[in-house]
Write a protein that holds these residues in place. Structure first.
Motif, PDB file in Angstrom:
ATOM      1  N   THR A   1      28.800  52.031  31.799  1.00  0.00           N
ATOM      2  CA  THR A   1      28.570  52.748  30.543  1.00  0.00           C
ATOM      3  C   THR A   1      27.326  52.223  29.837  1.00  0.00           C
ATOM      4  O   THR A   1      26.503  52.999  29.326  1.00  0.00           O
TER       5      THR A   1
ATOM      6  N   SER B   1      25.529  60.088  34.703  1.00  0.00           N
ATOM      7  CA  SER B   1      26.918  60.027  35.160  1.00  0.00           C
ATOM      8  C   SER B   1      26.986  59.202  36.439  1.00  0.00           C
ATOM      9  O   SER B   1      26.065  59.240  37.263  1.00  0.00           O
TER      10      SER B   1
ATOM     11  N   HIS C   1      35.874  59.317  38.577  1.00  0.00           N
ATOM     12  CA  HIS C   1      35.070  59.117  37.375  1.00  0.00           C
ATOM     13  C   HIS C   1      34.769  57.641  37.181  1.00  0.00           C
ATOM     14  O   HIS C   1      35.667  56.799  37.195  1.00  0.00           O
TER      15      HIS C   1
ATOM     16  N   THR D   1      31.630  56.658  34.929  1.00  0.00           N
ATOM     17  CA  THR D   1      31.178  56.728  33.544  1.00  0.00           C
ATOM     18  C   THR D   1      30.385  58.008  33.351  1.00  0.00           C
ATOM     19  O   THR D   1      29.813  58.560  34.304  1.00  0.00           O
TER      20      THR D   1
ATOM     21  N   PRO E   1      29.162  58.758  29.489  1.00  0.00           N
ATOM     22  CA  PRO E   1      29.447  58.684  28.057  1.00  0.00           C
ATOM     23  C   PRO E   1      28.937  59.872  27.252  1.00  0.00           C
ATOM     24  O   PRO E   1      29.472  60.158  26.190  1.00  0.00           O
TER      25      PRO E   1
ATOM     26  N   PRO F   1      30.883  65.873  28.201  1.00  0.00           N
ATOM     27  CA  PRO F   1      32.152  66.227  27.548  1.00  0.00           C
ATOM     28  C   PRO F   1      33.341  65.683  28.359  1.00  0.00           C
ATOM     29  O   PRO F   1      33.287  65.577  29.584  1.00  0.00           O
ATOM     30  N   ASP F   2      34.413  65.352  27.663  1.00  0.00           N
ATOM     31  CA  ASP F   2      35.598  64.816  28.332  1.00  0.00           C
ATOM     32  C   ASP F   2      36.157  65.801  29.351  1.00  0.00           C
ATOM     33  O   ASP F   2      36.589  65.397  30.445  1.00  0.00           O
ATOM     34  N   PHE F   3      36.146  67.101  28.996  1.00  0.00           N
ATOM     35  CA  PHE F   3      36.722  68.077  29.929  1.00  0.00           C
ATOM     36  C   PHE F   3      35.920  68.119  31.231  1.00  0.00           C
ATOM     37  O   PHE F   3      36.482  68.356  32.306  1.00  0.00           O
ATOM     38  N   TYR F   4      34.627  67.854  31.136  1.00  0.00           N
ATOM     39  CA  TYR F   4      33.810  67.870  32.351  1.00  0.00           C
ATOM     40  C   TYR F   4      34.114  66.644  33.211  1.00  0.00           C
ATOM     41  O   TYR F   4      34.293  66.745  34.433  1.00  0.00           O
ATOM     42  N   ASN F   5      34.189  65.464  32.578  1.00  0.00           N
ATOM     43  CA  ASN F   5      34.521  64.257  33.329  1.00  0.00           C
ATOM     44  C   ASN F   5      35.895  64.373  33.993  1.00  0.00           C
ATOM     45  O   ASN F   5      36.090  63.943  35.134  1.00  0.00           O
ATOM     46  N   GLU F   6      36.849  64.936  33.274  1.00  0.00           N
ATOM     47  CA  GLU F   6      38.192  65.101  33.841  1.00  0.00           C
ATOM     48  C   GLU F   6      38.185  66.092  34.998  1.00  0.00           C
ATOM     49  O   GLU F   6      38.894  65.913  35.985  1.00  0.00           O
TER      50      GLU F   6
ATOM     51  N   ASP G   1      36.684  64.478  38.172  1.00  0.00           N
ATOM     52  CA  ASP G   1      37.354  63.264  38.636  1.00  0.00           C
ATOM     53  C   ASP G   1      38.212  63.594  39.860  1.00  0.00           C
ATOM     54  O   ASP G   1      39.112  64.430  39.794  1.00  0.00           O
TER      55      ASP G   1
END
Length: 782
Positions: free
Chosen positions: A169, A185, A198, A200, A202, A205-210, A213
């Motif tokens: 991060t 990323s 996943h 990192t 930072p 968006p959270d929905f994209y990282n999720e 993953d």
């Protein structure tokens, strides 16, 4: 590139026409890599500039002739015009190193760093009529310094074993600070190398990282999945139109991403560690510095991941080592506790207690007894666990599983043997686990000497110090495992563990249960054999001694026998008293060389020979000679016996004894007045020579007198310092009895009192443990 000072002074000091000066400027700086601009008048009109100026600031040469503030309005808010005004007004040059400027129209800004020199330009009379700007762009150098500093910080984090997520991060944020238009990323490869997790992101968006993953690697799985699959950089300049992003373009659009450049992160051995990605919010091809930035940080990321994996592997190895030590300690401690139990049922009940709660919340032990399977122990961590066995159908299911395991000799979990196909309950010829040599005799569960449990209480729960007295609650049972108790090729019982969600029965627990069951089975079998041997030795020893001493008119008798050690072997000490014709009685005490079956055989031969010969012969010496002849004819080597044989009859004064001694401890006479006499008649051991030459001696016992006969286990009892008890301490113990008995108003002790005195004296001197059998026989005239 350096510019000669004389030429620069000429440019700034000569008074010529604007056109002439413009030509001079162009001649001087047109091909130079430095940035040059000539500004005229207080409005700082751009009089001339070289190509490097327009390359950095934008525009074309046709833009000359206008104030620089109008051409590049972004310079005003950053203080550039104010510094130009100061140079023009004061005639003092201004120099700055590493100055930061943001250039370009809104939406297309670019950050740059420069070394500046603002020189006043003078006319022929020395008045300032303009400003010469000389600059060198240091943006790459500045970025390199920042990059090196960030890399140093990251390497320090790696060296001090900072958490991997923290390192990644911080790295992403550092890159985004160096290049604000980028979004970074990192995805980490699974151990199988076929999925990315996943790491990192930072600024994503959270929905994209999720959503990404766990994405699989493949030839057309976005930029990162494809880069991991190809193990080569993948540059996608327009996500919306690139076929490798098919199925992911809507996700990218929702996240505001338009371009993605991904680089695989590879280890030293070309192992895939993950991917390093740079996103851009507009379609764009990466610049050379972006590619270099990606490659540099991909290498650092590889170091961080490899260090993290090495640390995780080290911690995992330590945890495995710790678990192995704990498992070994558990098995060793449990084995020691089980081995300490002397009896068969105690061993198995101890095993049940030790498994709860260490291995499972509920445990049962079944054994085969008299052809029937019985539950002999239950251990539970709670009342609910114990009551689970009473649930409808549960007990029957476990009983069926126990029957299958008894037949197969293999571990079974949830009706499926571990490592083997399911077996039918009544299947003939089921495989038997070969742990030791087959063919062992069938165990006798009714071994004498062991505590026989009440069969109505065999299912009583074993006590457990960890058992909870909390209120009953439903038990969520997930599975069970039945482990055979097998020894010497025969399965005689089953250990059953019941699992709950918080205490699963995994392979590790099953392996521990199997090892514990193997050791407990061996200990139980040893305890069973020990019990059998003790019972056999005691029964055989009892058969070599009279079941009870006879009643003799005018005489009192008492005897004692203490086997050596744990009584596993038949001892060679014996005594006997039996009637003879003509109102006579025979008595004897002896010690056979050796122990065990050979000693028992010799003892039996001596007793039976004495009883037979004494009825036919009236001379004690002849009886002893007959015993010696029988021993001499025996085929057993070292068949030696020490013996005191005598016959008694009543007389007018009390009892008359005829004694003969053959190598035995000398008899003692304790008179009624407390004096002790030793009968030290000579005599050789029996069985040494074919002929026995010995004579008897006569002793008269008046009322209160006692004959005391002992074996050498008493006289040779040792204290802790190795000193013998010997005949002198024996005599002192007998003499001291008078003082104790006189207080109770008696004139002489009984035979039983003397036996107690001898036993107490030997125990006080040598302790309870004895290396040899101890026998004593006392005959008192009444």
């Amino acid at each position: 590139m350096s510019i000669p000072s004389d030429r620069l002074e000429a440019v700034t000091a000569r008074s010529t026409t604007a056109y002439t000066r413009t030509e001079e400027y162009e001649d001087l700086f047109d091909q130079a890599p430095v940035i040059f601009a000539a500004l005229c008048g207080p409005q700082h009109v751009l009089e001339a500039a070289n190509p490097a100026f327009f390359e950095v600031f934008g525009g074309e040469r046709t833009q000359t002739g206008a104030p620089v503030g109008e051409l590049y309005p972004e310079l005003g808010p950053q203080g550039v015009l104010d510094r130009l005004d100061a140079v023009y007004a004061t005639g003092t040059a201004y120099r700055a190193r590493g100055g930061r400027l943001v250039l370009g129209a809104p939406g297309a800004e670019r950050e740059g760093f420069f070394d500046f020199t603002y020189e006043p330009r003078r006319d022929a009379v020395g008045r300032v009529d303009g400003v010469i700007v000389i600059a060198v762009e240091t943006t790459p150098y500045h970025h390199a310094q920042l990059l090196a500093a960030e890399q140093r910080i990251l390497l320090e984090q790696i060296a001090r074993d900072a958490p991997l997520r923290e390192i990644l991060t911080d790295m992403a944020r550092a890159i985004e600070d160096l290049a604000p238009e980028l979004i970074v990323s990192v995805l980490l490869a699974d151990p199988d190398g076929r999925h990315l997790r996943h790491g990192t992101g930072p600024s994503l968006p959270d929905f994209y990282n999720e959503a990404i993953d766990g994405v699989a690697t493949g030839p057309n799985v976005g930029s990162c999945g494809t880069a991991a699959y190809l193990r080569a950089p993948v540059i996608v300049s327009d996500i919306a139109t690139d076929p490798r992003w098919a199925g992911y373009e809507d996700l990218a659009r929702r996240a505001g991403l338009a371009a993605c450049w991904s680089t695989p992160i590879l280890g030293a051995d070309d192992e895939l560690l993950g991917t390093f990605a740079m996103y851009h919010r507009t379609p764009k091809v990466p610049a050379d510095k972006d590619v270099a930035l990606s490659a540099a940080f991909a290498r650092i990321t590889a170091l961080a991941i490899q260090r993290h994996r090495a640390m995780e592997a080290g911690r995992a190895a330590q945890e495995r080592e710790k678990a192995a030590r704990e498992d070994l300690a558990f098995v060793l401690d449990a084995s020691t506790a089980i081995t300490r139990e002397p009896h068969y049922f105690d061993c198995l009940q101890c095993m049940a207690r030790l498994t709860v709660p260490a291995l499972a919340p509920l445990c049962t032990v079944h054994v085969v007894e008299d052809g029937r399977t019985r539950r002999i122990a239950v251990a539970s961590a709670s009342r609910a666990a114990e009551e689970y066995l009473a649930s409808p159908g549960i007990g029957d299911e476990i009983d069926h599983a126990v029957a299958r395991v008894l037949a197969s000799g293999t571990t079974e979990t949830d009706r499926h043997p571990v490592g083997a196909p399911p077996t039918e309950p009544d299947q003939a010829g089921a495989p038997t686990q070969d742990l030791d040599a087959p063919g062992a005799p069938t165990q006798d569960l009714d071994a004498p000497g062991a505590p026989t449990p009440d069969l109505d209480d065999l299912g009583a729960p074993a006590s457990n110090p960890d058992r909870s007295d909390a209120p009953d609650q439903d038990l969520d049972v997930t599975r069970y495992v039945c482990v055979p108790l097998t020894t010497r090729g025969r399965t005689f019982g089953v250990l059953t563990l019941v699992a709950t969600p918080d205490r699963p029965l995994d392979c590790h627990v099953i392996a521990l249960a199997e090892e514990l069951a193997r050791r407990a089975a061996s200990s139980a079998d040893n305890a069973h054999q020990f019990t059998d041997r003790v019972r056999l030795a005691r029964d055989l020893q009892a058969g070599l001694l009279p079941p009870a001493l006879p009643r003799i008119p005018g005489a009192g008798l008492a005897a004692s026998y203490h086997p050596a050690g744990e009584g596993l072997d038949v001892g060679g000490d014996f005594y006997d008293v039996f009637p003879l014709p003509d109102d006579r009685w025979a008595f004897m005490i002896g010690d056979v060389c050796g122990r065990g079956a050979a000693a028992a055989t010799t003892t039996g031969m001596v007793r039976h020979t004495a009883r037979a010969a004494a009825r036919l012969l009236t001379d004690p010496a002849a009886v002893v000679a007959a015993i010696n002849g029988a021993l001499a004819q025996s085929t057993t080597e070292d068949n030696f016996v020490s013996l005191v044989y005598g016959e008694l009859r009543r007389s007018a004064s009390g009892l008359t004894l005829d004694l003969i001694r053959a190598g035995h401890v000398p008899p003692l006479i304790r008179r009624a007045d407390g004096t002790v006499e030793v009968i030290a008649e000579p005599g050789l051991l029996l069985g040494i020579a074919p002929d026995f030459d010995g004579t008897s001696c006569r002793v008269d016992l008046r009322p209160g007198d006692s004959l005391v006969l002992v074996t050498d286990g008493i006289t040779e009892a040792r204290a802790s310092d190795g000193e013998f008890f010997d005949e002198h301490r024996l005599a002192d113990a007998l003499a001291a009895v008078r003082c104790r008995t006189a207080l109770r108003g008696r004139t002489s002790p009984t035979a039983a009192t003397l036996i107690e005195a001898v036993t107490a004296a030997v125990t006080a001197f040598a302790g309870d443990s004895t290396p040899d059998d101890q026998a004593a026989l006392v005959l008192t005239a009444t």
